[in-house]
Design a protein around this motif. Structure first.
Motif, PDB file in Angstrom:
ATOM      1  N   ALA A  51       0.810  -1.219   0.000  1.00 14.31           N
ATOM      2  CA  ALA A  51       0.000   0.000   0.000  1.00 14.31           C
ATOM      3  C   ALA A  51       0.847   1.275   0.000  1.00 14.31           C
ATOM      4  N   CYS A  52       2.136   1.154   0.359  1.00 16.09           N
ATOM      5  CA  CYS A  52       3.004   2.334   0.357  1.00 16.09           C
ATOM      6  C   CYS A  52       3.451   2.625  -1.076  1.00 16.09           C
ATOM      7  N   PRO A  53       3.159   3.803  -1.610  1.00 17.16           N
ATOM      8  CA  PRO A  53       3.549   4.098  -2.997  1.00 17.16           C
ATOM      9  C   PRO A  53       5.047   3.937  -3.252  1.00 17.16           C
ATOM     10  N   VAL A  90       3.437  13.553   6.890  1.00 15.50           N
ATOM     11  CA  VAL A  90       2.406  14.120   6.009  1.00 15.50           C
ATOM     12  C   VAL A  90       1.595  13.084   5.240  1.00 15.50           C
ATOM     13  N   CYS A  91       2.050  11.841   5.184  1.00  9.41           N
ATOM     14  CA  CYS A  91       1.295  10.831   4.433  1.00  9.41           C
ATOM     15  C   CYS A  91      -0.092  10.645   5.044  1.00  9.41           C
ATOM     16  N   PRO A  92      -1.121  10.555   4.207  1.00  9.02           N
ATOM     17  CA  PRO A  92      -2.443  10.177   4.742  1.00  9.02           C
ATOM     18  C   PRO A  92      -2.430   8.671   5.021  1.00  9.02           C
ATOM     19  N   LEU A  96      -3.339   4.763   3.292  1.00 10.23           N
ATOM     20  CA  LEU A  96      -2.215   4.057   2.662  1.00 10.23           C
ATOM     21  C   LEU A  96      -1.802   2.891   3.557  1.00 10.23           C
ATOM     22  N   CYS A  97      -0.570   2.924   4.072  1.00 15.96           N
ATOM     23  CA  CYS A  97      -0.025   1.771   4.787  1.00 15.96           C
ATOM     24  C   CYS A  97      -0.859   1.325   5.991  1.00 15.96           C
ATOM     25  N   GLU A  98      -1.334   2.270   6.788  1.00 17.74           N
ATOM     26  CA  GLU A  98      -2.028   1.878   8.025  1.00 17.74           C
ATOM     27  C   GLU A  98      -3.440   1.363   7.752  1.00 17.74           C
ATOM     28  N   LEU A 116       6.243   5.371  13.796  1.00 18.14           N
ATOM     29  CA  LEU A 116       7.501   4.609  13.904  1.00 18.14           C
ATOM     30  C   LEU A 116       8.503   5.086  12.848  1.00 18.14           C
ATOM     31  N   GLN A 117       7.982   5.400  11.673  1.00 18.14           N
ATOM     32  CA  GLN A 117       8.860   5.915  10.610  1.00 18.14           C
ATOM     33  C   GLN A 117       9.492   7.232  11.054  1.00 18.14           C
ATOM     34  N   ARG A 118       8.692   8.060  11.705  1.00 11.95           N
ATOM     35  CA  ARG A 118       9.227   9.329  12.213  1.00 11.95           C
ATOM     36  C   ARG A 118      10.298   9.071  13.273  1.00 11.95           C
TER      37      ARG A 118
HETATM   38  S1  SF4 Z   1       4.015   6.714   6.062  1.00 13.51           S
HETATM   39 FE1  SF4 Z   1       5.796   5.687   5.180  1.00 13.51          FE
HETATM   40  S2  SF4 Z   1       5.156   3.565   4.829  1.00 13.51           S
HETATM   41 FE2  SF4 Z   1       3.265   4.784   5.101  1.00 13.51          FE
HETATM   42  S3  SF4 Z   1       2.670   5.362   2.983  1.00 13.51           S
HETATM   43 FE3  SF4 Z   1       3.942   7.038   3.814  1.00 13.51          FE
HETATM   44  S4  SF4 Z   1       6.028   6.568   3.116  1.00 13.51           S
HETATM   45 FE4  SF4 Z   1       4.827   4.687   2.883  1.00 13.51          FE
END
Ligand code: SF4
Ligand SMILES: Cc1cc2nc3c(=O)[nH]c(=O)nc-3n(C[C@H](O)[C@H](O)[C@H](O)COP(=O)(O)OP(=O)(O)OC[C@H]3O[C@@H](n4cnc5c(N)ncnc54)[C@H](O)[C@@H]3O)c2cc1C
Length: 453
Positions: A51-53, A90-92, A96-98, A116-118
């Motif tokens: 799901a992560c682009p 900033v990712c929604p 997406l991933c979550e 966790l990425q942060r």
């Molecule tokens: S937060 Fe990270 S893992 Fe999730 S969609 Fe964005 S880049 Fe991909």
């Protein structure tokens, strides 16, 4: 209609503004990160990675966090997404991933992948660690136009293949909308600038600010001078309402005002008491929330369609509503009223679906008094900004590209908001990366003739 024009800076004290503009999600500490990482089931087929682009190996980086290898986790993230630090904020993620995390089923709470990425990427940036090394020079030179997420991602990947890159940027600062657009409370502490520094630190990338394609440099010349060209131009035009009084004082394009929020002292920005925002996407939500956080008393966001098709995600809408923004759907602006001092009100006509995907007026109207109006009805790409001749093919208002992000012009690639696709930072980063890999393959093959579509 009243015409008090109550617009002024400093509606709130500096301390209140600082509190309102604080971190939307405070960072996890090491203990919290370890507990969160322990929730990951390390799924074999990893739907989150799908799901992560940018295809980050999410279970892989979470496993590294759980074993205390925070630097290794960051390298796993940044190897696929060099702007992983920004994307973490900033990712929604809810779309997406979550969204696809299997923990949603049993616990209705995904592993907090973004947080966790942060945790991992902040560690690297805050400690000034540069994990990437450039290989020897390839002797090839590539021009990248636009220092937004697409351009910077492309430049970094090309540099990592040993190529030499010159990035031409129209604005005074690099970063694109990371620097001038994303909501201030998502990009604290000069995060955008720090990330650009980290990207340039790998070497082989020269940045030239305040150089505009179509004004200072031309595509034909770049194609002559460089082995390949990447266009990461973003949007360069905003849609207009086409109503009288649209140019009255205190009627703003939301993106211009948002850029001021990111660049100026918040206490000096003019803020209306009664604010109307027109639009239903994330830009509309962002300006509505940010102007409320600056002390506007009444903020009404009006969208011409229903809530289910708003561009803004459920999460962003919830943020707006809990910030005190009133969201009104199924109404479209029919008139802007203004006097010598500026805008006074906006009249809307109720709207409804026309049954074939469009929207039609329902006849009845209502008027909202306003000291300040923000238009957030979409941005576009105006190809005439490039140059009169030698333009790549345009399709539905964007540069046409194939799956490798090759344009119709030999030797010219493009990506990010100036091509079709979702307008998200993470998508722009992936576009830049894919284009760089395609350019590298073309250079290795000894040809940049990309007329392949
Ligand atoms: S937060 Fe990270 S893992 Fe999730 S969609 Fe964005 S880049 Fe991909
Ligand atoms: C208000 C707002 C909020 C947003 N919030 C989010 C969010 O929360 N999460 C998310 O994922 N996405 C968000 N986005 C979308 C995201 O910012 C974009 O999708 C992303 O920045 C696109 O990257 P890009 O590199 O294609 O374009 P940009 O970031 O626009 O960068 C393009 C760069 O090219 C430069 N340029 C343009 N024309 C020329 C020229 N002729 N010559 C030289 N340089 C030129 C520009 O100055 C700019 O620096 C938001 C967008 C807006 C407007």
């Amino acid at each position: 209609m009243s015409s008090t024009h109550d617009v002024r800076p400093g509606r709130l004290s500096a301390a209140e503004i600082a509190r309102n503009y604080g971190d939307l999600h405070p960072p996890l500490n090491a203990h919290q990160a370890a507990v969160e990482a322990a929730r990951c089931l390390f799924c074999h087929d990893a739907p989150c990675t799908e799901a992560c682009p940018t295809g980050i190996d999410i279970p892989g980086f979470i496993r590294k966090i759980s074993t205390g290898n925070t630097q290794g986790a960051a390298v796993t993230i940044l190897s696929e997404n060099i702007m992983g630090a920004t994307c973490a904020n900033v990712c929604p993620v809810e779309e997406l991933c979550e969204q696809v995390c299997v923990r949603n089923t049993a616990e209705e709470q995904p592993v907090r992948i973004g947080r966790l990425q942060r945790f991992a990427t902040d560690f690297l940036l805050e400690n000034g660690i540069q994990p990437f090394r450039r290989p020897p020079e390839s002797g090839k030179r590539i021009a990248v136009v636009g220092a937004g997420p697409a351009g910077l991602s492309c430049a970094h990947r090309l540099a990592m293949h040993g190529h030499r890159v010159t990035v031409f940027e129209a604005r005074a600062k690099p970063g694109g909308l990371n620097e001038y657009g994303i909501a201030a409370y998502k990009m604290l502490d000069e995060r955008a600038a720090r990330e650009v520094e980290f990207i340039l630190d790998v070497g082989g990338i020269e940045l030239q600010n305040e150089v505009q394609l179509g004004v200072d440099i031309y595509l034909d010349d770049l194609r002559e001078e460089f082995d390949a060209v990447f266009l990461g131009l973003g949007h360069n035009s905003v849609n207009r309402l086409r109503l009288e009084a649209e140019d009255a004082a205190e009627v703003h394009d939301a993106v211009d005002y948002i850029a001021r929020i990111r660049q100026e002292d918040l206490a000096t920005l003019p803020v209306g008491r009664r604010v109307v925002v027109i639009g239903g996407g994330n830009t509309a939500i962002d300006i509505a929330v940010q102007i409320k956080k600056l002390g506007a008393e009444y903020v009404t966001l009006v969208y011409r369609r229903g809530p289910d098709v708003m561009g803004a995600t459920d999460y962003e809408r919830a943020v707006a509503q809990t910030s005190g923004v009133l969201i009104k759907t199924w109404a479209r602006p029919s008139a802007l009223e203004a006097d010598d001092g500026g805008v006074t009100s906006v009249t809307f006509e109720y709207s409804r679906s026309d049954g074939s995907g469009g929207v039609e007026g329902a006849g009845e109207t209502f008027t909202i008094e306003a000291d300040q109006v923000f238009k957030a009805i979409g941005q576009g790409f105006d190809a005439s900004a490039l140059s009169a001749e030698g333009l790549p093919a345009i399709e539905q208002g964007r540069i046409r590209v194939d799956t490798e992000r090759r344009t119709s012009l030999p030797g010219v690639w493009a990506g990010g908001d100036c091509v079709a696709g979702k307008d998200l930072t993470v998508v722009a980063v992936e576009d830049g990366k894919r284009a760089a890999e395609s350019i590298h393959r073309a250079l290795l093959a000894g040809a940049t003739d990309n007329r392949g579509d």
